[in-house]
Structures are given as C-alpha cells and as structure tokens.
Design a protein around this motif. Structure first.
Motif, PDB file in Angstrom:
ATOM      1  N   TRP A 171      27.026  23.096  10.968  1.00 13.61           N
ATOM      2  CA  TRP A 171      26.844  21.747  10.249  1.00 13.61           C
ATOM      3  C   TRP A 171      25.473  21.167  10.596  1.00 13.61           C
ATOM      4  O   TRP A 171      25.224  20.929  11.817  1.00 13.61           O
ATOM      5  CB  TRP A 171      27.637  20.662  10.440  1.00 13.61           C
ATOM      6  N   LEU A 222      22.386  18.483  10.222  1.00 16.59           N
ATOM      7  CA  LEU A 222      21.847  17.360  10.081  1.00 16.59           C
ATOM      8  C   LEU A 222      20.547  17.071  11.014  1.00 16.59           C
ATOM      9  O   LEU A 222      19.534  16.696  10.506  1.00 16.59           O
ATOM     10  CB  LEU A 222      22.797  16.225  10.329  1.00 16.59           C
ATOM     11  N   THR A 223      20.688  17.190  12.360  1.00 16.23           N
ATOM     12  CA  THR A 223      19.662  16.902  13.089  1.00 16.23           C
ATOM     13  C   THR A 223      18.618  17.870  12.992  1.00 16.23           C
ATOM     14  O   THR A 223      18.653  19.042  12.740  1.00 16.23           O
ATOM     15  CB  THR A 223      20.199  16.910  14.793  1.00 16.23           C
ATOM     16  N   GLY A 261      16.874  12.659  15.298  1.00 16.63           N
ATOM     17  CA  GLY A 261      18.140  12.889  15.776  1.00 16.63           C
ATOM     18  C   GLY A 261      18.712  11.626  15.242  1.00 16.63           C
ATOM     19  O   GLY A 261      19.512  11.525  14.440  1.00 16.63           O
ATOM     20  N   SER A 262      18.659  10.604  16.134  1.00 19.34           N
ATOM     21  CA  SER A 262      19.313   9.072  15.694  1.00 19.34           C
ATOM     22  C   SER A 262      18.878   8.912  14.468  1.00 19.34           C
ATOM     23  O   SER A 262      19.480   8.036  13.648  1.00 19.34           O
ATOM     24  CB  SER A 262      19.056   7.956  16.855  1.00 19.34           C
ATOM     25  N   TRP A 309      19.486  21.703  17.292  1.00 20.14           N
ATOM     26  CA  TRP A 309      20.866  21.511  17.905  1.00 20.14           C
ATOM     27  C   TRP A 309      22.150  21.600  17.340  1.00 20.14           C
ATOM     28  O   TRP A 309      23.114  20.936  17.594  1.00 20.14           O
ATOM     29  CB  TRP A 309      20.654  19.950  18.418  1.00 20.14           C
ATOM     30  N   THR A 331      25.411  23.163  16.507  1.00 21.49           N
ATOM     31  CA  THR A 331      26.710  24.140  17.104  1.00 21.49           C
ATOM     32  C   THR A 331      26.819  25.100  16.091  1.00 21.49           C
ATOM     33  O   THR A 331      27.070  25.037  14.947  1.00 21.49           O
ATOM     34  CB  THR A 331      27.690  23.076  17.130  1.00 21.49           C
ATOM     35  N   LEU A 343      27.563  15.529  27.272  1.00 25.21           N
ATOM     36  CA  LEU A 343      27.364  15.627  25.703  1.00 25.21           C
ATOM     37  C   LEU A 343      27.937  14.730  25.028  1.00 25.21           C
ATOM     38  O   LEU A 343      27.360  14.389  24.107  1.00 25.21           O
ATOM     39  CB  LEU A 343      27.873  17.001  25.406  1.00 25.21           C
ATOM     40  N   GLU A 383      26.835  13.541  17.876  1.00 20.03           N
ATOM     41  CA  GLU A 383      27.496  12.746  17.009  1.00 20.03           C
ATOM     42  C   GLU A 383      27.161  11.317  17.164  1.00 20.03           C
ATOM     43  O   GLU A 383      27.983  10.568  16.900  1.00 20.03           O
ATOM     44  CB  GLU A 383      29.004  13.183  16.686  1.00 20.03           C
ATOM     45  N   THR A 406      24.677   8.992  19.794  1.00 17.17           N
ATOM     46  CA  THR A 406      24.581   8.649  21.114  1.00 17.17           C
ATOM     47  C   THR A 406      25.331   7.051  21.275  1.00 17.17           C
ATOM     48  O   THR A 406      25.632   6.388  20.289  1.00 17.17           O
ATOM     49  CB  THR A 406      23.171   8.310  21.589  1.00 17.17           C
ATOM     50  N   GLU A 460      24.305   4.483  22.310  1.00 17.27           N
ATOM     51  CA  GLU A 460      23.527   3.285  21.637  1.00 17.27           C
ATOM     52  C   GLU A 460      23.588   3.130  20.119  1.00 17.27           C
ATOM     53  O   GLU A 460      23.672   2.217  19.724  1.00 17.27           O
ATOM     54  CB  GLU A 460      22.034   3.622  22.007  1.00 17.27           C
TER      55      GLU A 460
HETATM   56  C1  LIG Z   1      25.419  20.329  22.566  1.00 17.45           C
HETATM   57  C2  LIG Z   1      24.822  19.376  21.476  1.00 17.45           C
HETATM   58  C3  LIG Z   1      25.429  19.854  20.219  1.00 17.45           C
HETATM   59  C4  LIG Z   1      24.944  19.260  18.881  1.00 17.45           C
HETATM   60  N1  LIG Z   1      25.633  19.716  17.658  1.00 17.45           N
HETATM   61  C5  LIG Z   1      25.110  19.356  16.468  1.00 17.45           C
HETATM   62  C6  LIG Z   1      25.422  19.746  15.464  1.00 17.45           C
HETATM   63  O1  LIG Z   1      26.488  20.807  15.223  1.00 17.45           O
HETATM   64  N2  LIG Z   1      24.788  19.458  14.120  1.00 17.45           N
HETATM   65  C7  LIG Z   1      23.910  18.441  14.143  1.00 17.45           C
HETATM   66  O2  LIG Z   1      23.348  18.041  13.160  1.00 17.45           O
HETATM   67  N3  LIG Z   1      23.483  17.948  15.445  1.00 17.45           N
HETATM   68  C8  LIG Z   1      23.930  18.260  16.413  1.00 17.45           C
HETATM   69  N4  LIG Z   1      23.612  17.678  17.849  1.00 17.45           N
HETATM   70  C9  LIG Z   1      22.574  16.846  17.525  1.00 17.45           C
HETATM   71  C10 LIG Z   1      22.947  15.463  18.407  1.00 17.45           C
HETATM   72  O3  LIG Z   1      23.826  14.740  17.257  1.00 17.45           O
HETATM   73  C11 LIG Z   1      21.818  14.567  18.634  1.00 17.45           C
HETATM   74  O4  LIG Z   1      21.210  15.214  19.898  1.00 17.45           O
HETATM   75  C12 LIG Z   1      22.077  13.053  18.737  1.00 17.45           C
HETATM   76  O5  LIG Z   1      22.183  12.378  17.565  1.00 17.45           O
HETATM   77  C13 LIG Z   1      20.672  12.390  19.310  1.00 17.45           C
HETATM   78  O6  LIG Z   1      19.626  12.787  18.611  1.00 17.45           O
HETATM   79  P1  LIG Z   1      18.234  13.107  19.630  1.00 17.45           P
HETATM   80  O7  LIG Z   1      18.680  14.196  20.298  1.00 17.45           O
HETATM   81  O8  LIG Z   1      17.073  13.618  18.815  1.00 17.45           O
HETATM   82  O9  LIG Z   1      17.768  11.821  20.511  1.00 17.45           O
HETATM   83  P2  LIG Z   1      16.915  10.741  19.996  1.00 17.45           P
HETATM   84  O10 LIG Z   1      17.484   9.955  18.563  1.00 17.45           O
HETATM   85  O11 LIG Z   1      15.625  10.831  20.099  1.00 17.45           O
HETATM   86  O12 LIG Z   1      17.194   9.531  20.964  1.00 17.45           O
HETATM   87  C14 LIG Z   1      16.573   9.480  22.338  1.00 17.45           C
HETATM   88  C15 LIG Z   1      17.278   8.092  23.145  1.00 17.45           C
HETATM   89  O13 LIG Z   1      16.695   7.018  22.246  1.00 17.45           O
HETATM   90  C16 LIG Z   1      17.886   6.107  21.920  1.00 17.45           C
HETATM   91  N5  LIG Z   1      17.731   5.675  20.592  1.00 17.45           N
HETATM   92  C17 LIG Z   1      17.362   6.190  19.256  1.00 17.45           C
HETATM   93  N6  LIG Z   1      17.195   5.286  18.504  1.00 17.45           N
HETATM   94  C18 LIG Z   1      17.821   3.995  19.013  1.00 17.45           C
HETATM   95  C19 LIG Z   1      17.863   2.837  18.232  1.00 17.45           C
HETATM   96  N7  LIG Z   1      17.787   2.441  17.121  1.00 17.45           N
HETATM   97  N8  LIG Z   1      18.385   1.805  19.347  1.00 17.45           N
HETATM   98  C20 LIG Z   1      18.481   2.389  20.475  1.00 17.45           C
HETATM   99  N9  LIG Z   1      18.520   3.387  21.213  1.00 17.45           N
HETATM  100  C21 LIG Z   1      18.000   4.300  20.398  1.00 17.45           C
HETATM  101  C22 LIG Z   1      19.139   7.176  21.979  1.00 17.45           C
HETATM  102  O14 LIG Z   1      20.411   6.645  22.134  1.00 17.45           O
HETATM  103  C23 LIG Z   1      18.629   8.168  23.168  1.00 17.45           C
HETATM  104  O15 LIG Z   1      19.108   7.299  24.286  1.00 17.45           O
HETATM  105  C24 LIG Z   1      23.971  18.221  18.958  1.00 17.45           C
HETATM  106  C25 LIG Z   1      23.468  17.931  20.202  1.00 17.45           C
HETATM  107  C26 LIG Z   1      23.902  18.553  21.463  1.00 17.45           C
HETATM  108  C27 LIG Z   1      23.254  18.075  22.766  1.00 17.45           C
END
Ligand SMILES: Cc1cc2nc3c(=O)[nH]c(=O)nc-3n(C[C@H](O)[C@H](O)[C@H](O)COP(=O)(O)OP(=O)(O)OC[C@H]3O[C@@H](n4cnc5c(N)ncnc54)[C@H](O)[C@@H]3O)c2cc1C
Length: 379
Positions: free
Chosen positions: A123, A125-126, A131-132, A156, A158, A358, A363, A365, A367
């Motif tokens: 799936w 999305l990211t 990410g967020s 990222w 899965t 993790l 899905e 963070t 935050e």
């Molecule tokens: C092992 C693993 C499996 C995964 N599997 C999938 C998958 O199958 N499909 C998929 O689509 N994604 C998947 N992901 C992605 C995962 O959902 C994202 O890593 C996650 O949503 C965070 O996005 P990012 O890593 O870009 O961090 P960022 O969004 O860059 O965040 C970095 C930091 O900033 C903080 N932050 C960001 N915005 C805000 C805000 N507005 N207010 C306060 N703090 C904020 C975050 O909380 C975090 O601490 C996976 C990730 C991992 C590590």
C-alpha cells in the motif's frame, strides 16, 4: 485482561499463537539478522486464515471482526514484531483498502488471492518528500484516454519489492487543492512499475520495506478504486482501521517484552535474592503491567466501535498513540531488567526494544496522532 474475550476470539488467538510458535520463533532471529522477508511464513498464515481476517467468506477470507483481528496481530507480535507488521500491513492496508473501496469486480478478482496470501499486498501513500504531509504527494497519475499514466516514487512501502499487487495513491489534481488524489490497483509486472531501494532498518528487519518506482506506468481506468479525487479521503479511512492494527502490534511487542522480563526478574538472583524482590524492579513490572492493560482497553474500545460500524478516528488514534508509546516504554524497561544480558541477542529483550520504535512512526507518528486527537476533541 481477558473480559472482552469470547470463545471465538480465544480460538483465533490460539491459532495465531500456535502459528507464531511453530512457523516464526524457530527462524526469527536469523530473518532479523539477515533481513530476510519470510514470505513462506506469510503463505502459511494465509492457509490458516490469518491474512484475510476481516475479509468476508464470499471473497475467501475468515469473515471475522476487529477483536479477532486485534488478537491475531497481538499474538504474532508477541513473538516477532516484523511478521506482526507484515501481517498487519497486508490485512489492513492493501486488502483493507480494496475491501472498503473496491467495486464488485475488483473485490472478486483480488480479495481471494490476498485473503489466502497467494498474493502479498502493498500500500503506497508515503513518498521521499511527503510522509506526515502525505496529501502534498508528488507522484502523479495523468489521464490518457481510457488509461492512467503514473509517474513518481513511493517510499517506505511494506512489501514494496515482494508485493504481488499494490494500492497506490497518486495525485490527479492540482497540488494543495482538496480532493486531488486517486487510488489505483497496480499489479507487479506492469511495465513501468519496479522496486527501488530496500531499507536497512533498526528493527522490524524481517518485514520488507522498499521503494516503489513508477516510470510512465500505464494502467487501465478499471484499476481505479472509487471516484477520481477520493484517494486521500479513502486513505485516511483505511488508516482509521489500520491504526487499530498498529495498536495491536504495539501491544503484542509490549506483552512479549513484559512476559520475558517478568520471568527473568523471578529467576535472576543478585545479593542472594531474585531481582523481582527489589522494589526498583517490582515497581517497573507494576508500571509495565498497568500500561499494557490501559493500552489494551483503548485498543479494545476502538475495535468494538469499528465492529459496530461507528467512526473511530479519535479512538483509533488514541489507541495507536498510547499503545505505541507503551511498547517503547515497556521494551526499554525490559532491556533494563535483563541488565547486560538484555543488550545481547541471546535474550529476547533487545529485539522487542528495536522493533517497538517503528510503532511510534508507522501509519502516522505520535505527533500526528496527537494532531488527529486534538482536532477531534476541539470539534
Ligand atoms: C518500517 C516502516 C514501514 C512503513 N510502511 C509503510 C507502508 O506500507 N505504506 C506507506 O505508505 N508508508 C509506510 N511507512 C511510512 C510511514 O507511514 C512514515 O514514515 C510516517 O508517516 C512518517 O513520515 P516521514 O517518515 O516522512 O516523517 P516526517 O513526516 O518527515 O516527520 C519527521 C518528524 O516531524 C514530525 N512532524 C511532521 N509534521 C508534523 C506536524 N505537523 N506537527 C508536529 N510534528 C510533525 C513527525 O512526527 C516526525 O517526528 C512505513 C515506515 C516505516 C519506517
């Protein structure tokens, strides 16, 4: 805590526990060390009905509810977080998206394969830069006659490399406008769809995480899930359910770490008595047990609402936020209780500790969960 258990939930939990002991425990440290994605174990889970827990019988699934699902993920994660994560992502994300938003033809074509794990699902999305802030995605799908052409990278993901089919959310409208994303089903082997870098991770090392790359990938409009422009809203609804599974994943890890630490604290002697008799250790165990039960109550509440078809945005975010932080706190305490032995791979504590982190990231963070909860309580 077991007052929400009924005979059926107990039976399903026992099946998952037995599967984990027989098909995961013997090899899990080798998979973790060498980052091997154990696809055969997932096929076995499929034979037992654990890969399509929520999928109705008519599409080849187990036809069960969220309590059963929660216990499946907990039992598996109490042995190995990696396999727990893969089973959760397969059930909730790819399969869950098609189940909620696929048309009859799509459901008949894909759900029987996914529910039995003949096919593994991914799936997407990211992305590398979103990410967020997933709604600001850069992967685009452009209409070309009766087809769509997808360009961009999902990161990222899965099962991004081994998945036989993926649900991909791509931008079909202008950036930063509402309803600008659409979901598509893309099969492995479609020209222009390939896997990119596989991540080398701290924990969850046996759950494959990889990029998915789309380079002029042409798919028919019949592969579209729901209406044009509904992709982001669909994704948020899928995550409402998915977060219950990450809460269950967190609980499983916390329970596994707690169980190992409790046993060790009773056996390990220092100053001529078991370390459990020192208040410093006993209070840690008391905190661990209390946090786990509180997290389980929140997760059960979200599962219950979901079973009744009610909105769970607030409750699933609370369960995911709280349970994932509990998993990190409990597994950290477990390493401490094991002392130096907890820092080695000869004992289970270090793997729970690595895998737990993790849960506060995937899905959404912690935050982002707090943003979701705040939005709901301030309504
Ligand atoms: C092992 C693993 C499996 C995964 N599997 C999938 C998958 O199958 N499909 C998929 O689509 N994604 C998947 N992901 C992605 C995962 O959902 C994202 O890593 C996650 O949503 C965070 O996005 P990012 O890593 O870009 O961090 P960022 O969004 O860059 O965040 C970095 C930091 O900033 C903080 N932050 C960001 N915005 C805000 C805000 N507005 N207010 C306060 N703090 C904020 C975050 O909380 C975090 O601490 C996976 C990730 C991992 C590590």
């Amino acid at each position: 805590m077991n007052f929400l258990l009924n005979e059926q939930v107990e039976l399903v939990a026992a099946t998952a526990r037995d599967f984990a002991e027989k098909h995961i425990r013997p090899d899990m440290m080798m998979w973790d060390e060498e980052q091997i994605f154990p696809v055969d174990a997932l096929h076995k889970a499929g034979e037992l009905g654990l890969m399509g827990v929520l999928v109705p019988h008519e599409y080849g699934g187990a036809g069960l509810g969220y309590h059963e699902y929660m216990h499946v993920i907990m039992e598996i994660a109490a042995v190995c977080g990696s396999v727990g994560l893969s089973v959760a992502a397969h059930n909730s994300l790819c399969t869950g998206h098609m189940l909620q938003f696929g048309n009859e033809e799509q459901k008949k074509k894909y759900l029987p394969k996914l529910a039995t794990a003949e096919w593994i699902g991914a799936w997407g999305l990211t992305e590398p830069n979103t990410g967020s802030d997933a709604g600001n995605m850069q992967c685009v799908a452009t209409r070309d006659g009766n087809d769509w052409i997808i360009n961009g990278t999902k990161s990222w993901i899965t099962h991004g490399n081994s998945g036989n089919v993926a649900v991909v959310i791509a931008r079909t409208g202008e950036p930063r406008t509402s309803r600008n994303c659409t979901a598509f089903i893309v099969e492995r082997g479609t020209p222009g769809f390939s896997a990119g870098k596989k991540e080398n991770k701290l924990g969850m090392r046996a759950s494959e995480t990889a990029e998915m790359i789309f380079d002029n990938c042409r798919i028919a409009d019949s592969q579209r899930l729901g209406e044009v422009g509904d992709g982001f809203v669909q994704a948020m609804k899928v995550l409402d359910g998915g977060r219950i599974s990450i809460a269950a994943l967190s609980l499983g890890i916390a329970k596994g770490a707690y169980k190992a630490a409790l046993q060790y604290a009773k056996e390990r002697k220092q100053f001529d008595k078991p370390i459990a008799e020192f208040q410093g250790i006993a209070f840690k165990l008391a905190d661990m047990a209390t946090r786990i039960e509180a997290a389980e109550l929140l997760t059960s509440q979200a599962a219950d609402l979901k079973n009744r078809g009610e909105k769970v945005t607030r409750e699933s975010a609370m369960a995911k936020y709280y349970a994932s932080e509990v998993a990190v706190a409990v597994s950290t305490d477990a390493v401490q209780i094991f002392g130096g032995y907890g820092y080695t791979k000869d004992y289970p504590a270090e793997k729970f500790y690595r895998d737990s982190k993790l849960c506060t990231i995937g899905e959404g963070t912690s935050e982002i969960q707090k943003l979701v909860i705040a939005r709901e309580v301030l309504r």
